[in-house]
Write a protein that holds these residues in place. Structure first.
Motif, mmCIF file in Angstrom:
data_model
loop_
_atom_site.group_PDB
_atom_site.id
_atom_site.type_symbol
_atom_site.label_atom_id
_atom_site.label_comp_id
_atom_site.label_asym_id
_atom_site.label_seq_id
_atom_site.Cartn_x
_atom_site.Cartn_y
_atom_site.Cartn_z
ATOM 1 N N CYS A 1 84.248 94.616 -32.492
ATOM 2 C CA CYS A 1 84.270 94.731 -33.964
ATOM 3 C C CYS A 1 84.113 96.157 -34.494
ATOM 4 N N THR A 2 83.550 97.061 -33.699
ATOM 5 C CA THR A 2 83.330 98.426 -34.186
ATOM 6 C C THR A 2 83.641 99.429 -33.077
ATOM 7 N N GLY A 3 83.822 100.672 -33.485
ATOM 8 C CA GLY A 3 84.053 101.743 -32.520
ATOM 9 C C GLY A 3 82.856 101.921 -31.592
ATOM 10 N N SER A 4 81.659 101.773 -32.134
ATOM 11 C CA SER A 4 80.445 101.905 -31.316
ATOM 12 C C SER A 4 80.442 100.859 -30.209
ATOM 13 N N GLU A 5 80.768 99.634 -30.609
ATOM 14 C CA GLU A 5 80.798 98.540 -29.638
ATOM 15 C C GLU A 5 81.869 98.803 -28.571
ATOM 16 N N ALA A 6 83.012 99.345 -29.009
ATOM 17 C CA ALA A 6 84.098 99.641 -28.064
ATOM 18 C C ALA A 6 83.635 100.678 -27.039
ATOM 19 N N ASN A 7 82.965 101.735 -27.511
ATOM 20 C CA ASN A 7 82.499 102.757 -26.574
ATOM 21 C C ASN A 7 81.375 102.232 -25.687
ATOM 22 N N GLU A 8 80.511 101.398 -26.249
ATOM 23 C CA GLU A 8 79.441 100.775 -25.455
ATOM 24 C C GLU A 8 80.049 99.961 -24.303
ATOM 25 N N ALA B 1 79.678 115.929 -30.118
ATOM 26 C CA ALA B 1 80.571 114.769 -30.276
ATOM 27 C C ALA B 1 79.840 113.627 -30.977
ATOM 28 N N TYR B 2 80.622 112.737 -31.619
ATOM 29 C CA TYR B 2 80.068 111.490 -32.144
ATOM 30 C C TYR B 2 80.891 110.327 -31.622
ATOM 31 N N HIS B 3 80.216 109.356 -31.016
ATOM 32 C CA HIS B 3 80.933 108.190 -30.500
ATOM 33 C C HIS B 3 80.359 106.864 -30.984
ATOM 34 N N GLY B 4 79.269 106.910 -31.775
ATOM 35 C CA GLY B 4 78.767 105.649 -32.305
ATOM 36 C C GLY B 4 77.260 105.518 -32.274
ATOM 37 N N ASN B 5 76.789 104.323 -32.615
ATOM 38 C CA ASN B 5 75.376 104.145 -32.935
ATOM 39 C C ASN B 5 74.595 103.175 -32.059
ATOM 40 N N LEU C 1 85.825 111.394 -24.145
ATOM 41 C CA LEU C 1 86.114 112.380 -25.192
ATOM 42 C C LEU C 1 86.876 111.747 -26.348
ATOM 43 N N CYS C 2 86.636 112.300 -27.536
ATOM 44 C CA CYS C 2 87.385 111.923 -28.732
ATOM 45 C C CYS C 2 88.698 112.692 -28.664
ATOM 46 N N THR C 3 89.819 112.001 -28.724
ATOM 47 C CA THR C 3 91.102 112.682 -28.512
ATOM 48 C C THR C 3 91.462 113.626 -29.661
ATOM 49 N N ALA D 1 89.174 107.605 -23.147
ATOM 50 C CA ALA D 1 89.673 108.270 -24.355
ATOM 51 C C ALA D 1 89.220 107.487 -25.577
ATOM 52 N N ASP D 2 88.443 108.143 -26.436
ATOM 53 C CA ASP D 2 88.001 107.525 -27.688
ATOM 54 C C ASP D 2 89.068 107.823 -28.743
ATOM 55 N N GLU D 3 89.799 106.775 -29.142
ATOM 56 C CA GLU D 3 90.900 106.922 -30.101
ATOM 57 C C GLU D 3 90.499 106.448 -31.502
ATOM 58 N N VAL D 4 89.198 106.337 -31.733
ATOM 59 C CA VAL D 4 88.731 105.847 -33.031
ATOM 60 C C VAL D 4 89.261 106.732 -34.167
ATOM 61 N N GLN D 5 89.365 108.033 -33.918
ATOM 62 C CA GLN D 5 89.894 108.918 -34.964
ATOM 63 C C GLN D 5 91.330 109.360 -34.681
ATOM 64 N N GLY D 6 91.675 109.541 -33.419
ATOM 65 C CA GLY D 6 92.994 110.102 -33.084
ATOM 66 C C GLY D 6 94.086 109.065 -32.912
ATOM 67 N N GLY E 1 89.196 101.787 -33.011
ATOM 68 C CA GLY E 1 88.471 101.076 -34.069
ATOM 69 C C GLY E 1 89.042 101.443 -35.422
ATOM 70 N N LYS E 2 88.187 102.070 -36.234
ATOM 71 C CA LYS E 2 88.481 102.398 -37.640
ATOM 72 C C LYS E 2 89.839 101.957 -38.194
ATOM 73 N N PRO E 3 90.969 102.646 -37.867
ATOM 74 C CA PRO E 3 92.234 102.304 -38.542
ATOM 75 C C PRO E 3 92.831 100.975 -38.094
HETATM 76 C C1 LIG Z 1 85.274 109.289 -32.564
HETATM 77 C C2 LIG Z 1 84.422 108.133 -33.002
HETATM 78 N N1 LIG Z 1 84.071 107.202 -32.105
HETATM 79 C C3 LIG Z 1 83.326 106.138 -32.458
HETATM 80 C C4 LIG Z 1 82.844 105.982 -33.738
HETATM 81 C C5 LIG Z 1 81.984 104.800 -34.091
HETATM 82 O O1 LIG Z 1 82.706 103.853 -34.771
HETATM 83 P P1 LIG Z 1 81.965 102.760 -35.690
HETATM 84 O O2 LIG Z 1 81.333 103.473 -36.826
HETATM 85 O O3 LIG Z 1 83.068 101.808 -36.075
HETATM 86 O O4 LIG Z 1 80.949 102.089 -34.816
HETATM 87 C C6 LIG Z 1 83.194 106.924 -34.712
HETATM 88 C C7 LIG Z 1 82.696 106.767 -36.110
HETATM 89 O O5 LIG Z 1 82.694 107.674 -36.905
HETATM 90 C C8 LIG Z 1 83.992 108.023 -34.334
HETATM 91 O O6 LIG Z 1 84.358 108.944 -35.236
#
Ligand SMILES: Cc1ncc(COP(=O)(O)O)c(C=O)c1O
Length: 427
Positions: free
Chosen positions: A106-113, A134-138, A206-208, A239-244, A269-271
């Motif tokens: 459901c979320t980018g954080s969950e995907a990276n987890e 870097a930021y990959h989630g919570n 890495l965030c692409t 590869a974290d594609e949440v933004q790229g 995630g996001k888009p």
């Molecule tokens: C590159 C990247 N990965 C993961 C996340 C986490 O995604 P989410 O907020 O949907 O958990 C973000 C959120 O800003 C992000 O920018």
């Protein structure tokens, strides 16, 4: 008589005072349409920041798909469902054939987890290399490697950050080849540092877009040697594609493809759901087979029929409206116009970006490149007052982050740039 509490005061009461809020004068938005947002007073804002409404705020095709499926059936992935499978097939067709399976979350954080769990389970190792800043989630494991917010003393033994090349400050006369070698050497050093404390490598994540890091334009082939070192050490490329992802760079559907790399695991995630909480992990089939046979993984909401219908509608709009091509042409135009603005305003030290993702680095002095952090904050707020929404990123918070929804046009770009011109002239 007591005056009624403002929405801000009510928010503080229920969400606390530290729940992040954009802008010195917070925005109360009530409606969105395409690249436009409207506040409670009916004022219109050009959205040049949000990538979640990827195909545009409240896109009618997405809204219709969501409503239709919500009115028909919403269960989960443990029943046979045509909508879910058709969406998975269409999405996976956009990847290298080696990336053949998807797990919905459901979320980018969950995907990276989940990606970290797969990497650790499949390699039998624990160490994750991530990029400095870097930021990959919570979630707990993802927060550990999110070096942007997590200070070194809280990172634990399984995290090793490495820097990413900063094209504006760090080239120092080096060729692209030398930069790739330097990155590979940093990966090697991180693996050695892990080994010195008895930790083996599970993966490089890495965030692409290297977005939080400041959107550096890394050279072609930058990742090649580093990835080989990761694989030789028994680790995986995540590869974290949440933004790229989803065509943000115009030239390719996926940021890793633009970087010329084929990852073992991809997170998104996001888009993906245009605002609906939809995210996923795409991985090599052998990894998914090994992970899911050893652990019972299921996700109640991830990839349910409504989410799948929404995800499919997003892919359809991307194709029908040719939004990748739009990102390429309008993106080039935005860069050209921002570069022209750079000629006029000394505060703009550097302009960079690809597709529909732009960074303009603000400096107080072009020679020393001293970051104009306070001025950048003022610029963001002044843009908001003039009806254009952008944000800022980077180690010094001095980089304008401009990342509009994909249907952004040349006319929108003109408004963005003329407003910025006006703001900079009055700074
Ligand atoms: C590159 C990247 N990965 C993961 C996340 C986490 O995604 P989410 O907020 O949907 O958990 C973000 C959120 O800003 C992000 O920018």
């Amino acid at each position: 008589m007591m005056s009624p509490l403002s929405l801000l005061e009510r928010r503080f009461r229920v969400l606390g005072r530290h729940s992040p809020l954009f802008y010195e004068r917070p925005l109360h938005l009530v409606r969105g349409e395409g690249v436009w947002l409207f506040d409670a007073d009916g004022k219109r804002y050009l959205d040049a920041y949000n990538n979640v409404p990827h195909v545009g705020h409240c896109h009618p095709h997405v809204v219709e798909a969501l409503s239709r499926q919500a009115a028909t059936l919403n269960t989960h992935t443990r029943y046979l469902d045509e909508t879910i499978i058709a969406y998975a097939e269409r999405l996976l067709a956009t990847f290298d054939p080696s990336l053949a399976n998807i797990l919905f979350v459901c979320t980018g954080s969950e995907a990276n987890e989940l990606a970290i769990r797969i990497a650790r389970e499949c390699t039998g190792h624990m160490g994750i290399i991530s990029t400095a800043f870097a930021y990959h989630g919570n979630t707990a494991a993802v927060y550990e490697i999110s070096t942007l917010f997590n200070p070194p003393e809280k990172r634990g033994p399984n995290v090793q950050p490495i820097p990413v090349f900063d094209p504006y400050r760090d080239r120092n006369g080096r060729t692209d080849e030398q930069l790739s070698d330097a990155y590979a050497a940093d990966v090697r050093k991180a693996i050695d540092a892990f080994e010195a404390r008895g930790v083996k490598l599970a993966g490089l994540l890495l965030c692409t877009a290297f977005s939080s890091e400041g959107l550096p334009t890394v050279p072609k082939g930058y990742l090649g040697k580093a990835v080989k070192i990761v694989h030789d050490a028994g680790g995986l490329l995540i590869a974290d594609e949440v933004q790229g992802g989803f065509g943000r760079f115009g030239s390719h559907m996926w940021g890793h493809a633009a970087l010329g790399a084929i990852p073992d695991i991809v997170t998104m995630g996001k888009p993906m759901g245009n605002g609906h909480p939809l995210a996923g992990v795409v991985a090599r089939a052998d990894l998914v087979e090994k992970f899911t046979s050893q652990t019972m993984y299921f996700n109640t909401f991830g990839g349910n029929p409504v989410s799948a219908a929404v995800g499919m509608a997003v892919l359809e709009v991307l194709e029908r409206e040719q939004l990748l091509a739009n990102a390429t042409t309008v993106g080039a135009y935005v860069i050209e116009r921002l570069k022209a603005l750079q000629q006029k305003h000394n505060i703009i030290g550097d302009v960079r970006g690809q597709g529909m993702f732009f960074a303009a680095e603000m400096v107080t002095d072009r020679k020393s490149k001293a970051p104009a952090s306070a001025e950048t904050k003022r610029i963001i707020n002044a843009m908001r007052e003039r009806g254009v929404l952008i944000s800022r990123i980077g180690i010094h918070d001095n980089i304008l982050k401009i990342r509009p929804p994909m249907p952004f046009s040349k006319e929108h770009a003109d408004l963005l740039v003329s407003t910025l011109d006006d703001v900079l002239a009055r700074l």
